[in-house]
Design a protein around this motif. Structure first.
Motif, PDB file in Angstrom:
ATOM      1  N   TYR A 197       0.836  -1.191   0.000  1.00  0.00           N
ATOM      2  CA  TYR A 197       0.000   0.000   0.000  1.00  0.00           C
ATOM      3  C   TYR A 197       0.880   1.254   0.000  1.00  0.00           C
ATOM      4  O   TYR A 197       1.964   1.265   0.596  1.00  0.00           O
ATOM      5  CB  TYR A 197      -0.875   0.047   1.253  1.00  0.00           C
ATOM      6  N   GLU A 199       1.416   4.862   1.515  1.00  0.00           N
ATOM      7  CA  GLU A 199       0.995   5.462   2.782  1.00  0.00           C
ATOM      8  C   GLU A 199       1.663   6.820   2.990  1.00  0.00           C
ATOM      9  O   GLU A 199       2.572   7.213   2.249  1.00  0.00           O
ATOM     10  CB  GLU A 199       1.353   4.530   3.948  1.00  0.00           C
ATOM     11  N   LEU A 203       1.036   9.034  -0.139  1.00  0.00           N
ATOM     12  CA  LEU A 203      -0.397   8.966  -0.381  1.00  0.00           C
ATOM     13  C   LEU A 203      -0.970  10.384  -0.500  1.00  0.00           C
ATOM     14  O   LEU A 203      -1.826  10.644  -1.355  1.00  0.00           O
ATOM     15  CB  LEU A 203      -1.097   8.199   0.740  1.00  0.00           C
ATOM     16  N   VAL A 223      -5.704  10.656   4.540  1.00  0.00           N
ATOM     17  CA  VAL A 223      -4.458   9.909   4.726  1.00  0.00           C
ATOM     18  C   VAL A 223      -4.503   9.166   6.062  1.00  0.00           C
ATOM     19  O   VAL A 223      -4.089   7.998   6.158  1.00  0.00           O
ATOM     20  CB  VAL A 223      -3.235  10.859   4.667  1.00  0.00           C
ATOM     21  N   SER A 226      -6.850   6.201   5.745  1.00  0.00           N
ATOM     22  CA  SER A 226      -6.187   5.104   5.039  1.00  0.00           C
ATOM     23  C   SER A 226      -5.240   4.348   5.959  1.00  0.00           C
ATOM     24  O   SER A 226      -5.208   3.108   5.958  1.00  0.00           O
ATOM     25  CB  SER A 226      -5.416   5.654   3.832  1.00  0.00           C
ATOM     26  N   ALA A 227      -4.467   5.078   6.763  1.00  0.00           N
ATOM     27  CA  ALA A 227      -3.535   4.429   7.696  1.00  0.00           C
ATOM     28  C   ALA A 227      -4.281   3.546   8.694  1.00  0.00           C
ATOM     29  O   ALA A 227      -3.855   2.421   9.001  1.00  0.00           O
ATOM     30  CB  ALA A 227      -2.717   5.496   8.436  1.00  0.00           C
ATOM     31  N   ILE A 230      -5.549   0.393   6.809  1.00  0.00           N
ATOM     32  CA  ILE A 230      -4.450  -0.537   6.531  1.00  0.00           C
ATOM     33  C   ILE A 230      -4.042  -1.266   7.806  1.00  0.00           C
ATOM     34  O   ILE A 230      -3.801  -2.483   7.793  1.00  0.00           O
ATOM     35  CB  ILE A 230      -3.255   0.217   5.903  1.00  0.00           C
ATOM     36  N   GLN A 231      -3.974  -0.526   8.916  1.00  0.00           N
ATOM     37  CA  GLN A 231      -3.630  -1.150  10.198  1.00  0.00           C
ATOM     38  C   GLN A 231      -4.666  -2.209  10.579  1.00  0.00           C
ATOM     39  O   GLN A 231      -4.317  -3.303  11.045  1.00  0.00           O
ATOM     40  CB  GLN A 231      -3.544  -0.080  11.291  1.00  0.00           C
ATOM     41  N   ILE A 245      -6.604   1.567  -2.132  1.00  0.00           N
ATOM     42  CA  ILE A 245      -6.224   2.951  -2.431  1.00  0.00           C
ATOM     43  C   ILE A 245      -7.107   3.505  -3.535  1.00  0.00           C
ATOM     44  O   ILE A 245      -7.471   4.685  -3.540  1.00  0.00           O
ATOM     45  CB  ILE A 245      -4.735   3.029  -2.824  1.00  0.00           C
TER      46      ILE A 245
END
Length: 289
Positions: A197, A199, A203, A223, A226-227, A230-231, A245
């Protein structure tokens, strides 16, 4: 060895970037894939320059197709594409026969498919979601993928040998419904490149370059969203679809006109099947926006 030659200006810029150990903004045209680290682009370009096939491996929406398109652009080479599915057959790969007319005379004509076209033109062949194809289909092109670069067309009995420059970029999403593990004989015909990804700051730049959203505070919130997504994927709380994304960029675009929470609902949440996951993402959106 069937080698590609990068355009001279790209070779120069690439060598400069390797020495300086920084990113490659000069190499990436507007809307192209910006890799999260130097090595990803260097290794892909190196492998293709040596005539090797590459397999882009990573989560959905990480930019694998965009990466392939960017490589095609860098090498200034057209790219024929195959989109794999369980229905993929020899005709989808190689081509098919059809009736045609020469004057009043009826004849059978062979229409080449993406594999034959890419081989005869000496260009890239992109095989998307290669592990969606039935295991019995892909061995048809084993000879195309190894040092022989040759196939006997079963529809015409013509032996086709790839022109210089032909090579294959494939992409794979592992663990999805309908996918099958690649057998070792096929996997060994590729250099594997993990595409993670995008990041953080990268990003942010991607959102600024590729969406209509220009509110910096709002971009920073996306942003952060998104973090968090993803986590959650890495912790097993969400499926990879939630952290796409591509979906996030759609949400950024929509948020220019409708509220961010509705944009996230339409672009991300409504694509998820499990109610638990939908609630999780909406809670994140509520917290941030």
């Amino acid at each position: 060895m069937h080698n590609y030659q990068l355009p001279q200006e790209i070779q120069h810029l690439l060598s400069e970037r390797i020495r300086k150990d920084d990113m490659f903004p000069e190499l990436i045209r507007d809307g192209g894939y910006m890799p999260p680290n130097n090595e990803l682009l260097i290794d892909a370009i190196t492998a293709l320059s040596m005539g090797k096939n590459i397999l882009l491996k990573g989560p959905t929406g990480a930019g694998k197709t965009k990466f392939a398109e960017t490589l095609s652009s860098l090498f200034q080479q057209p790219m024929f594409s195959v989109n794999c599915s369980v229905d993929l057959d020899a005709e989808s790969l190689l081509g098919f026969k059809t009736l045609s007319y020469e004057g009043e005379k009826q004849m059978i004509e062979f229409i080449p498919g993406p594999v034959i076209n890419a081989m005869k033109h000496g260009t890239f062949l992109y095989i998307d979601e290669i592990n969606m194809a039935k295991p019995e289909t892909l061995p048809l092109i084993n000879g195309v993928l190894d040092y022989r670069r040759t196939i006997t067309n079963p529809f015409t009995n013509e032996v086709v040998t790839a022109k210089d420059g032909f090579t294959v970029i494939a992409a794979i999403n592992e663990g999805y419904i309908g996918t099958v593990p690649l057998n070792e004989a096929l996997k060994n015909r590729f250099i594997v490149i993990e595409v993670p990804y995008i990041e953080g700051e990268q990003l942010k730049q991607l959102i600024q370059r590729n969406t209509k959203l220009d509110d910096e505070k709002m971009i920073d919130l996306f942003v952060k969203l998104s973090a968090d997504l993803i986590q959650a994927v890495r912790q097993g709380k969400l499926s990879e679809d939630a952290a796409s994304i591509r979906a996030l960029l759609d949400a950024c675009d929509l948020s220019v006109v409708i509220t961010p929470k509705r944009a996230i609902l339409r672009s991300i949440v409504d694509k998820l099947d499990e109610e638990r996951e939908r609630e999780f993402v909406m809670n994140l959106a509520e917290t941030l926006f």
